[in-house]
Motif scaffolding. Structure first.
Motif, PDB file in Angstrom:
ATOM      1  N   LEU B 518       0.813  -1.224   0.000  1.00  0.00           N
ATOM      2  CA  LEU B 518       0.000   0.000   0.000  1.00  0.00           C
ATOM      3  C   LEU B 518       0.844   1.271   0.000  1.00  0.00           C
ATOM      4  CD1 LEU B 518      -2.975  -0.938   2.370  1.00  0.00           C
ATOM      5  CD2 LEU B 518      -3.040  -0.590  -0.111  1.00  0.00           C
ATOM      6  N   VAL B 519       2.124   1.174   0.270  1.00  0.00           N
ATOM      7  CA  VAL B 519       2.932   2.396   0.177  1.00  0.00           C
ATOM      8  C   VAL B 519       3.214   2.769  -1.271  1.00  0.00           C
ATOM      9  CG1 VAL B 519       4.043   1.866   2.397  1.00  0.00           C
ATOM     10  CG2 VAL B 519       5.307   1.524   0.285  1.00  0.00           C
ATOM     11  N   HIS B 520       2.892   1.867  -2.194  1.00  0.00           N
ATOM     12  CA  HIS B 520       3.098   2.189  -3.600  1.00  0.00           C
ATOM     13  C   HIS B 520       1.824   2.671  -4.279  1.00  0.00           C
ATOM     14  CE1 HIS B 520       6.389  -0.726  -2.700  1.00  0.00           C
ATOM     15  NE2 HIS B 520       7.074   0.218  -3.286  1.00  0.00           N
ATOM     16  N   SER B 521       0.743   1.943  -4.094  1.00  0.00           N
ATOM     17  CA  SER B 521      -0.486   2.286  -4.811  1.00  0.00           C
ATOM     18  C   SER B 521      -1.637   1.505  -4.200  1.00  0.00           C
ATOM     19  CB  SER B 521      -0.335   1.933  -6.302  1.00  0.00           C
ATOM     20  OG  SER B 521       0.110   0.597  -6.449  1.00  0.00           O
ATOM     21  N   MET B 522      -2.846   1.846  -4.630  1.00  0.00           N
ATOM     22  CA  MET B 522      -4.019   1.175  -4.060  1.00  0.00           C
ATOM     23  C   MET B 522      -4.001  -0.301  -4.433  1.00  0.00           C
ATOM     24  SD  MET B 522      -7.184   2.577  -6.437  1.00  0.00           S
ATOM     25  CE  MET B 522      -8.491   1.742  -5.558  1.00  0.00           C
ATOM     26  N   ILE B 523      -4.514  -1.116  -3.555  1.00  0.00           N
ATOM     27  CA  ILE B 523      -4.646  -2.548  -3.813  1.00  0.00           C
ATOM     28  C   ILE B 523      -6.132  -2.838  -3.684  1.00  0.00           C
ATOM     29  CG2 ILE B 523      -3.972  -4.863  -3.067  1.00  0.00           C
ATOM     30  CD1 ILE B 523      -1.360  -3.752  -2.055  1.00  0.00           C
ATOM     31  N   ALA B 524      -6.805  -2.826  -4.839  1.00  0.00           N
ATOM     32  CA  ALA B 524      -8.265  -2.784  -4.843  1.00  0.00           C
ATOM     33  C   ALA B 524      -8.859  -4.187  -4.832  1.00  0.00           C
ATOM     34  CB  ALA B 524      -8.736  -2.005  -6.068  1.00  0.00           C
ATOM     35  N   LEU B 525      -8.446  -4.968  -3.871  1.00  0.00           N
ATOM     36  CA  LEU B 525      -8.862  -6.372  -3.818  1.00  0.00           C
ATOM     37  C   LEU B 525     -10.262  -6.525  -3.269  1.00  0.00           C
ATOM     38  CD1 LEU B 525      -5.599  -7.872  -2.418  1.00  0.00           C
ATOM     39  CD2 LEU B 525      -6.706  -8.668  -4.504  1.00  0.00           C
ATOM     40  N   GLY B 526     -11.162  -6.924  -4.133  1.00  0.00           N
ATOM     41  CA  GLY B 526     -12.519  -7.181  -3.676  1.00  0.00           C
ATOM     42  C   GLY B 526     -12.525  -8.199  -2.554  1.00  0.00           C
ATOM     43  N   SER B 527     -13.357  -7.926  -1.543  1.00  0.00           N
ATOM     44  CA  SER B 527     -13.528  -8.788  -0.376  1.00  0.00           C
ATOM     45  C   SER B 527     -12.379  -8.683   0.621  1.00  0.00           C
ATOM     46  CB  SER B 527     -13.724 -10.261  -0.792  1.00  0.00           C
ATOM     47  OG  SER B 527     -14.433 -10.956   0.209  1.00  0.00           O
ATOM     48  N   CYS B 528     -11.373  -7.882   0.315  1.00  0.00           N
ATOM     49  CA  CYS B 528     -10.216  -7.826   1.212  1.00  0.00           C
ATOM     50  C   CYS B 528     -10.045  -6.488   1.929  1.00  0.00           C
ATOM     51  CB  CYS B 528      -8.938  -8.167   0.461  1.00  0.00           C
ATOM     52  SG  CYS B 528      -8.954  -9.870  -0.095  1.00  0.00           S
ATOM     53  N   THR B 529     -10.730  -5.455   1.454  1.00  0.00           N
ATOM     54  CA  THR B 529     -10.780  -4.175   2.155  1.00  0.00           C
ATOM     55  C   THR B 529      -9.398  -3.691   2.562  1.00  0.00           C
ATOM     56  OG1 THR B 529     -12.881  -4.995   3.029  1.00  0.00           O
ATOM     57  CG2 THR B 529     -12.113  -2.902   3.884  1.00  0.00           C
ATOM     58  N   MET B 530      -8.585  -3.457   1.548  1.00  0.00           N
ATOM     59  CA  MET B 530      -7.205  -3.012   1.811  1.00  0.00           C
ATOM     60  C   MET B 530      -7.198  -1.510   2.034  1.00  0.00           C
ATOM     61  SD  MET B 530      -5.311  -5.827   1.654  1.00  0.00           S
ATOM     62  CE  MET B 530      -3.635  -5.366   1.223  1.00  0.00           C
ATOM     63  N   LYS B 531      -7.717  -1.092   3.185  1.00  0.00           N
ATOM     64  CA  LYS B 531      -7.797   0.334   3.486  1.00  0.00           C
ATOM     65  C   LYS B 531      -6.534   0.816   4.181  1.00  0.00           C
ATOM     66  CE  LYS B 531     -11.607   0.162   6.054  1.00  0.00           C
ATOM     67  NZ  LYS B 531     -12.617   0.512   7.077  1.00  0.00           N
ATOM     68  N   LEU B 532      -6.530   2.078   4.511  1.00  0.00           N
ATOM     69  CA  LEU B 532      -5.386   2.645   5.223  1.00  0.00           C
ATOM     70  C   LEU B 532      -5.127   1.925   6.540  1.00  0.00           C
ATOM     71  CD1 LEU B 532      -3.281   4.983   5.724  1.00  0.00           C
ATOM     72  CD2 LEU B 532      -5.142   6.169   6.902  1.00  0.00           C
ATOM     73  N   ASN B 533      -3.890   1.562   6.786  1.00  0.00           N
ATOM     74  CA  ASN B 533      -3.448   1.102   8.105  1.00  0.00           C
ATOM     75  C   ASN B 533      -2.594   2.230   8.650  1.00  0.00           C
ATOM     76  OD1 ASN B 533      -2.734  -1.606   6.054  1.00  0.00           O
ATOM     77  ND2 ASN B 533      -4.489  -1.636   7.426  1.00  0.00           N
ATOM     78  N   SER B 534      -3.206   3.070   9.460  1.00  0.00           N
ATOM     79  CA  SER B 534      -2.516   4.326   9.795  1.00  0.00           C
ATOM     80  C   SER B 534      -1.416   4.118  10.820  1.00  0.00           C
ATOM     81  CB  SER B 534      -3.519   5.357  10.303  1.00  0.00           C
ATOM     82  OG  SER B 534      -3.730   5.189  11.683  1.00  0.00           O
ATOM     83  N   THR B 535      -0.474   5.030  10.804  1.00  0.00           N
ATOM     84  CA  THR B 535       0.649   4.949  11.730  1.00  0.00           C
ATOM     85  C   THR B 535       0.180   5.007  13.174  1.00  0.00           C
ATOM     86  OG1 THR B 535       1.847   6.211  10.073  1.00  0.00           O
ATOM     87  CG2 THR B 535       2.941   5.853  12.171  1.00  0.00           C
ATOM     88  N   THR B 536      -0.731   5.911  13.461  1.00  0.00           N
ATOM     89  CA  THR B 536      -1.181   6.052  14.839  1.00  0.00           C
ATOM     90  C   THR B 536      -1.828   4.759  15.327  1.00  0.00           C
ATOM     91  OG1 THR B 536      -1.516   8.406  14.467  1.00  0.00           O
ATOM     92  CG2 THR B 536      -2.609   7.452  16.376  1.00  0.00           C
ATOM     93  N   GLU B 537      -2.612   4.136  14.481  1.00  0.00           N
ATOM     94  CA  GLU B 537      -3.189   2.837  14.857  1.00  0.00           C
ATOM     95  C   GLU B 537      -2.095   1.817  15.160  1.00  0.00           C
ATOM     96  OE1 GLU B 537      -6.880   3.640  11.740  1.00  0.00           O
ATOM     97  OE2 GLU B 537      -5.359   2.137  11.270  1.00  0.00           O
ATOM     98  N   MET B 538      -1.022   1.869  14.385  1.00  0.00           N
ATOM     99  CA  MET B 538       0.030   0.846  14.496  1.00  0.00           C
ATOM    100  C   MET B 538       1.000   1.093  15.651  1.00  0.00           C
ATOM    101  SD  MET B 538      -0.394  -1.526  12.296  1.00  0.00           S
ATOM    102  CE  MET B 538       1.211  -2.335  12.370  1.00  0.00           C
ATOM    103  N   MET B 539       1.123   2.339  16.086  1.00  0.00           N
ATOM    104  CA  MET B 539       2.179   2.646  17.055  1.00  0.00           C
ATOM    105  C   MET B 539       2.115   1.810  18.338  1.00  0.00           C
ATOM    106  SD  MET B 539       2.592   6.717  16.304  1.00  0.00           S
ATOM    107  CE  MET B 539       3.838   7.121  17.510  1.00  0.00           C
ATOM    108  N   PRO B 540       0.944   1.641  18.949  1.00  0.00           N
ATOM    109  CA  PRO B 540       0.925   0.887  20.216  1.00  0.00           C
ATOM    110  C   PRO B 540       1.382  -0.565  20.088  1.00  0.00           C
ATOM    111  CG  PRO B 540      -1.078   2.204  19.989  1.00  0.00           C
ATOM    112  CD  PRO B 540      -0.360   2.257  18.662  1.00  0.00           C
ATOM    113  N   VAL B 541       1.352  -1.108  18.891  1.00  0.00           N
ATOM    114  CA  VAL B 541       1.705  -2.515  18.724  1.00  0.00           C
ATOM    115  C   VAL B 541       3.113  -2.809  19.252  1.00  0.00           C
ATOM    116  CG1 VAL B 541       2.169  -4.295  16.973  1.00  0.00           C
ATOM    117  CG2 VAL B 541       0.109  -2.905  16.818  1.00  0.00           C
TER     118      VAL B 541
END
Ligand SMILES: Cc1ncc(COP(=O)(O)O)c(C=O)c1O
Ligand SMILES: Cc1ncc(COP(=O)(O)O)c(C=O)c1O
Ligand SMILES: O=C([O-])O
Lengths: 985, 985
Positions: B518-541
């Motif tokens: 996803l850092v290159h371009s959209m991945i429009a995979l039907g049924s897979c919902t490749m939406k933004l995985n934001s940094t703030t969401e990821m930080m606590p991991v």
């Protein structure tokens, strides 16, 4: 039954305690070669062992006797031990809510920038973009930054960062003097400027022979007709937004130039200095998404008009074209800079703050003009509400308009107010005995302001709140008020396209992909020590307990930093053989300046005001003469002998000739020619004999650590480029740190800082300091943990091994390459130090190939060129460092040898002298994939000249960039169409 | 004077409190389009506004009435607010030193892997590597992982990860049953297996109709000749290292297969199960550099012999060749898997644990065989010393040999020992009333063991220490002992080349560079919902207070997690319209299984043991029938009508026909055809009428949030793919989380976990739980904050907007593309849901182009293909998500349209049917740069078919990969030369 594990059937053995040490040891991750490779390489260069090579290479009389004793840091910590230990240390910092302002503000680092730039080795391990074709990503980002500065200040031309706001002001002062051809020595500074800015300018003026007068700007006096310029703070340090038009008019009428020190956020809502006719605008880009970090690193900025472009300090990014006529960016007008113009340069700046400038520019890209305006408006609204509330609490609000900083008269004196806030975990600023100030910023919330109200109300919430006050407060910078901004800014598409995180993360990825960094291959830049910047070293840089501390926070809150500084000083003092350190200078060049200022103060303290001669070898780095010029020294250049060593008889003769006025020698060791010269002790003795002090340039410290030391050799002062030997990453042109180590006699003169007295901050200056060299008391404190961690995890032995490996790697490469390219200088046993120079000049006659052709052709092989034409024109200087594996050294050597074969084809006529892979290098994908191909070599030769390239190709973005075109047609912002038709020679 | 800022000249206005909210608001960063673009796109698709489009699209009878009320999470938090708030919550966890073991151990995540893989969107946003040509980086990394598993276990073939150790054991049990052709229903489990492994197998056996018998392995009884397999733990859960050879011999003699659950670190020093003839080896790769994270995510592993390759569950990476004959990796033998074989598949696994498998494999790459052995030896040495010391303190040491886990008899009972340790911040494990165990690991230091001694000595240091004991303890797994490992492992160069950080960071960069994410371009995979995985969401991991917690830590120490689970449950219950949630299932498929098991338990609780018919539409995802098979359900397939909707009359007829035995309907909504079908409520009612329960597949939840909900529609249970709708990144094939929401009647049956009772850990199971589905009580708990953060930062309105935007974006794209490719299914107003299907079948006749050609050609344009040939063969299913900007949607559409033009050239004869850019796609740099070029289209057409490609080209590593070749010549490890000559059909 014996119950201990498998011991039931084991022959009785015992467990050696060493085997229980943590296994995440660092040295083997940093010093890349294995033991077997080490021996193989030593044999290859003709020695039985690495130690034998080192013994033959480093002169005996300067070899350190025992191991370094760094106290508790002598034995290495493992990576996890280090992180745990330093976490405990850092946790002693107390993160108060900060309203101290004075040029440093809270900011939200956008997480997408934090993770993908500041925490990304693809960005932070880049070198300064001298090789433009493989640096277009950061060049674009720096052009964004310059455009942003230019738009916000209203001045058409900005540089690509300076070290901080204080030094930017000092540079502007120098410019003002130059604009007046050095004929007007007086520089007037408004007493409403930040104290540290005033202090830095005063110090700088002292060295330059200028005179600073601090006064209310309304009292500025031009009667003596000797004022070159004036400095105004906008908004003023106490928050006042003043219409400086009358002041500017007066100054201009008197022929003085006007410098505005302006806050970038305020400029989104206030008339920019360019519109009220300031000639230069300077400041800090810190609050644009760069953490306070106890003072740095941050980008200082400077903008001016095109008229003064030749006087501009620092690096400037400009637009040009490449060999295909495609647009291409590169560094413009380098002829102003120290590496070319030496003591006549516009400044001594080399390492600046590229990474932080990138962050600030990207912050503007992410927020866009509206986003920035919203931040400014909210900040101003909270400041306005605060002023209203404070008034209700009995404080006297300011009479001038303000933007983000509210000054208050205190009913019970300033100390009481400061103390009341501190008791609640809040820092406000004491302006004087009766006044305090609070600066608001992006991070301030209504709840924060309510907390502030409570603190100022004796610890209990008053009967009003932000919410209750808001409706009754007039917030906005009002239309019709003469000071509000009406002109647009950041109108270029780059500031208006990447506002969603997906767009932003992809923009960052696209930029990163264009830039060759250490994550791709070795960058063997002689004199730059591009070694491993390890993750563990880098991790603390984004810890909040380090990042979110104001540089002037009172010392009780910064014990973590204090312990860090003490520990790092303990380490460095032992490593360098000095008696003390100053951690203030935030670049090598700044260290040189500070060291020379200390020498100058020392001489003056002894009544030797006349000592002003500084001997500098011809082979010295450009910053040396440039720094010497900044302290007013007269430079005497001495040459080198045939072997490339300093001409000692000539040097001694010069010292004797100038013995009455001898101030200093500046010398690099091992020499910039990559040789441990014999006789260095003798040289130092001679200088001392004639009353001079020895300044050692520590750029080559990586060849000394654990083997010898500047102190042992006889130097009196030396800067350390922590961004070379001590692992601070290069960041594409900064940040760096250039602390200085000094012998006892120079310690009293170490720089201090006004925050010690004004704010109760920690500052370890000397008793009779020469002044202040950086805006913050510890320069770019936030990155000091990188060096501290490196030393702590390597330990004494590991560091010494690093030096040895660096020497081994250089000698191995020199040996592999010497049959293909002559090695220019060697030491007496035929070895080199940690770097060596290949002479490419003979190729010019035989093939028409010049050093640039080889540098550009290396890109096709996936490599960044070594240092080009420095210190000797027509050569390449190679410094592999200890962090490269034998496999990587061999790949690089193979590339160089393959290129030599390509040159041979030209020499023997098999390939044309103009139409060949070297002259056309580098080859972009577009060129190689073009439908037309009429070159006398194949596309594969162009793009895949070696097998490893096919496995992982790094594509240059541009064909050879045309530097001359860009300087003739100077464009330094995205929007700019202004073109200058002449070159700056 | 009015003192409030600029108000002096302002007309009186007041400050609106909303304007004082933090400005780092998240929704605009996530929902990419601007308001203007939103309107423009709505108009383009024929509606006045986005809301009008949504109203026309979502059936009225299922539209939610008001806004979602998520309690305190209804209003969005800004990014900084969220981080501060969640930091406070997470800080309520107490990180004790953990010796609880039982499959979870401390480990040092190598910082270079932490930063460059786990914290790098270039790695974590990758999709499962179905498109091999642009996935060679992670494919190589997964091959490393498989090689590592194979080498360590001594079994030649490993898969590319399973969900965890417990489910890996259950998969192995299923394999044993299949190896015996389902004729032997009994599976024997040693009572020395980890309790959670036993529990997961027992539950799984229940659904499958197998019988688990837990007993001492020496008592295993094969008399009834119905034992398909046995499971042994190695080392045993209490630490004992047992020579299982006699047990294996007996099992094999009885025709039973042997499964070993083995610890990977122990296998560096112990004879591997393959050498003592185990048929299958399973376990967890957690301690290879993946944090405990309160239970996950981690990679479960499974290895076996080639003989059983057709029975292997999960994804397998294999070696093949590409169209140029170059080696190329890709997923092998997909014909075993659910997406092809549905209910006959080897397992229901879809999302697995690719990212964690990569981390574990890379850990082995970084340490190499010697490094791993050193870690094992040190761990064992400390365990040995501990046993000796504990004996001195009056504890009874174990009688069996051990590796890392020491079991002790306690003089004052187990509780006293556990309590004494806990008082000192240490967790040990209670085995039974009188015995405890302590497991050591890579992170244990001598000081830690001394602390343990002190804790066990009544809180004061005893008169001995690790240092004093060491010399008297026999440490090593002794040569000559029958259990020590003698065979080499990790001999492939990849495990022996990248041990310095520079080599490692560059290896990681080279791999990453090959993978489109996803850092290159959209991945429009039907049924897979490749939406933004934001940094703030990821930080606590990667926060230590979340990462370093053992899943069975007692509940007093895990209040932070408890609050997280409660908050996330509150959010999800409202979003889904259910009464309760189980957060245990760690994938969508696992959620399906859990949901069906709950339905099954519900029916059984009512005496309806006979209800075993599950209706599944033909368009269902393969996991649906595969999961139904796992609970023993009989599957009845119903078809679709012409418009692609479920054939409701057929469904009703089937329900009625099976009404006596009807257990469930599995249905996806909106349908897998991308349509909000009318009549869904009616369908649910029908099922209920006949006594069935409705299982809703929540994969398409992104089209429901805030607009409708499964609960509202009438479902009884539904899984949520948190890795789709709720922003957990796809990780190249996992991790994921598949919690289930249920109506009240199903709540009593929610899964529990043995750690609640055994360890005092938190587990929110029902009162009469159906069993246990994951090894850890909360599955992959460490990644739950990602979803929690997403919901908290979006708030109710933001989430609803996301659904609307997802619908808008899909309709916009469908509209742009429908003149070029037919859109297969639409809803009644001519709109689609959040995804849509393009029919490429007609192109076959007209041009010979098949869907794969278009998919591969998209790579040349810089795009990942949409979902290929699912749910309808010969089609592409496109799901843009709300996170893509209009500019990106347009670029993708332009690529699709340009490709259509290329096809037209074939159709009209301008281009050859075989020799054209589609059939040759993708084009690598090597191909396009080749000296030869004899194709009827240009190199530029091949590589730079659109302008944006030239600005930033992503290069496929390989030409079209040959899948058949690889399956015919199966090679699944680096070293393997074993070749299987036949295809698995
Ligand atoms: C020999 C030498 N001296 C001084 C400097 C200046 O250091 P800095 O770039 O940190 O200002 C350099 C930098 O390259 C150098 O190589
Ligand atoms: C419709 C549908 N159902 C179920 C699943 C299975 O989910 P998981 O991959 O999490 O097991 C998927 C995954 O793509 C899916 O698209
Ligand atoms: O991942 C899927 O199979 O859709």
């Amino acid at each position: 039954a014996n119950v201990l594990g498998f011991a039931a059937v084991a022959t009785t053995r015992s467990i050696a305690t060493e085997t229980l040490r943590p296994l995440d040891s660092f040295e083997r991750r940093h010093n890349s070669a294995t033991k077997e490779e080490e021996i193989e390489m030593a044999k290859y260069v003709g020695f039985d062992s690495m130690d034998a090579l080192v013994d033959a290479t480093v002169p005996t009389d300067i070899r350190r006797a025992g191991e370094m004793d760094m106290g508790e840091w002598t034995s290495p910590l493992s990576e996890s031990e280090y992180l745990a230990r330093f976490k405990a240390m850092a946790s002693k910092n107390k993160v108060f809510k900060s309203y101290q302002g004075t040029g440093y503000y809270g900011t939200h680092v956008p997480p997408v920038i934090l993770r993908n730039v500041l925490e990304n080795p693809g960005w932070y391990t880049q070198y300064t973009p001298y090789q433009a074709e493989i640096s277009q990503g950061r060049l674009e980002s720096l052009l964004n930054y310059q455009t942003m500065i230019s738009d916000l200040t209203g001045l058409p031309m900005a540089n690509a960062s300076l070290l901080d706001e204080g030094t930017a002001a000092a540079e502007a002062m120098t410019m003002c003097s130059a604009m007046n051809r050095g004929k007007k020595p007086k520089f007037l500074i408004s007493d409403k400027c930040h104290p540290q800015t005033i202090a830095v300018c005063e110090t700088r003026a002292d060295g330059l022979g200028l005179e600073v007068v601090v006064a209310a700007e309304s009292d500025f006096d031009y009667a003596s007709n000797d004022v070159c310029g004036i400095l105004l703070q906008y908004p003023a340090t106490d928050g006042a937004v003043i219409d400086y038009s009358p002041v500017v008019e007066k100054a201009h009428a008197a022929g003085a130039k006007v410098v505005a020190a302006a806050d970038l956020l305020a400029l989104t809502v206030l008339r920019p200095p360019g519109e009220w006719k300031a000639d230069i605008c300077i400041g800090s880009a810190q609050r644009f998404g760069v953490p306070m970090g106890f003072g740095g690193p941050h980008a200082g900025y400077l903008a001016t008009s095109h008229e003064y472009k030749r006087l501009m300090p620092g690096r400037i990014i400009g637009v040009s074209v490449d060999a295909q006529g495609e647009p291409a960016l590169r560094m413009a007008m380098q002829t102003r800079e120290q590496h070319i113009r030496r003591d006549k340069a516009t400044s001594n700046i080399c390492t600046a703050q590229a990474l932080l400038a990138n962050m600030a520019g990207l912050y503007a890209v992410y927020h866009g003009p509206e986003g920035l305006k919203n931040i400014a408006d909210k900040t101003h609204a909270l400041a306005s509400i605060f002023a209203a509330g404070a008034k209700k609490l009995g404080f006297t609000p300011p009479t001038d308009p303000f933007f983000d900083t509210v000054s208050l008269g205190c009913p019970n004196g300033a100390d009481a107010a400061v103390e009341a806030c501190r008791a609640k975990g809040i820092n406000i600023r004491k302006l004087d005995a009766s006044r305090v100030a609070a600066s608001f910023d992006e991070t301030t919330t209504p709840a924060d302001v309510d907390d502030l109200f409570a603190a100022m109300n004796g610890g209990k919430a008053p009967d009003f709140s932000v919410a209750s006050l808001a409706g009754g407060v007039s917030p906005a910078i009002a239309p019709g008020h003469g000071l509000e901004r009406t002109s647009p800014y950041l109108t270029h598409p780059v500031f208006n396209a990447y506002h969603s995180e997906h767009e932003m993360v992809r923009y960052l990825a696209r930029l990163e992909q264009k830039d060759l960094s250490l994550v791709h291959s070795m960058i063997a830049l002689g004199s730059c020590t591009m070694k491993l910047n390890s993750t563990t070293e880098m991790m603390p840089v984004t810890w909040p307990e380090l990042a979110n501390i104001h540089p002037f926070a009172p010392k009780e809150q910064t014990q973590g930093y204090q312990e860090l500084f003490d520990a790092l000083t303990e380490q460095l003092v032992e490593i360098t053989g000095f008696d003390g350190m100053s951690l203030q200078p935030n670049s090598g060049a700044s260290g040189e300046y500070a060291g020379l200022m200390a020498i100058r103060a020392y001489h003056q303290s002894r009544g030797d005001h006349h000592r002003n001669v500084c001997i500098i070898p011809v082979s010295a780095h450009g910053t040396n003469p440039a720094s010497a010029a900044m302290v007013g020294y007269k430079i005497v250049v001495v040459g080198t002998d045939e072997a490339g060593n300093i001409n000692i008889p000539e040097l001694k003769a010069a010292a004797e000739k100038h013995k009455d006025n001898l101030a200093a020698l500046m010398v690099t060791y091992p020499s910039t020619h990559g040789v441990y010269e014999d006789g260095i002790k003798d040289v130092c003795d001679t200088i001392h004999k004639y009353g001079g002090q020895v300044y050692m340039d520590g750029a080559n410290m990586n060849a000394q650590v654990g083997l010898t030391s500047p102190g042992f050799i006889g130097a009196d002062v030396c800067h350390l480029n922590l961004h070379k030997t001590f692992c601070i990453p290069h960041g594409g042109g900064g940040p760096g740190m250039g602390p200085i180590g000094v012998k006892k006699q120079l310690m009293p003169f170490m720089p201090n800082h006004p925050s010690a007295e004004l704010d109760g901050a920690i500052v370890a200056g000397g008793e009779t300091p020469f002044g202040v060299v950086s805006a913050a008391p510890y320069g770019s404190a936030l990155i000091l943990p990188i060096s501290f961690g490196y030393i702590a995890m390597m330990g004494s032995k590991g560091l010494t091994n690093a030096s040895k490996r660096a020497i081994l790697n250089a000698n191995y490469m020199a040996k592999r390459l010497e049959d293909h390219y002559p090695v220019l200088f060697k030491g007496k046993n035929g070895t080199c130090a940690h770097e060596f120079i290949l002479d490419l000049r003979p190729l010019g006659d035989s093939s028409g190939v010049v050093v640039e052709d080889v540098a550009k052709r290396l890109m096709d092989y996936g490599y960044h060129s070594p240092t080009m034409s420095w210190p000797v024109s027509g050569t390449l200087m190679i410094e592999p460092t200890e962090s490269e594996s034998k496999a990587e050294l061999d790949r690089f050597c193979n590339a160089m040898i393959a290129i030599r074969e390509e040159i041979r084809d030209i020499e023997n006529g098999a390939m044309d002298r103009e139409n060949n892979p070297l002259k056309h290098a580098p080859h972009t994908a577009s060129v190689v994939m073009g439908d037309e191909w009429d070159r006398p070599y194949s596309r594969e030769t162009a793009a895949f000249p070696a097998p490893w390239v096919r496995a992982s190709k790094f594509w240059p973005t541009n064909s050879r960039v045309d530097n001359v075109y860009g300087d003739r047609n100077l464009v330094t912002t995205h929007a700019s169409v202004e073109v200058s038709a002449e070159e700056t020679a």
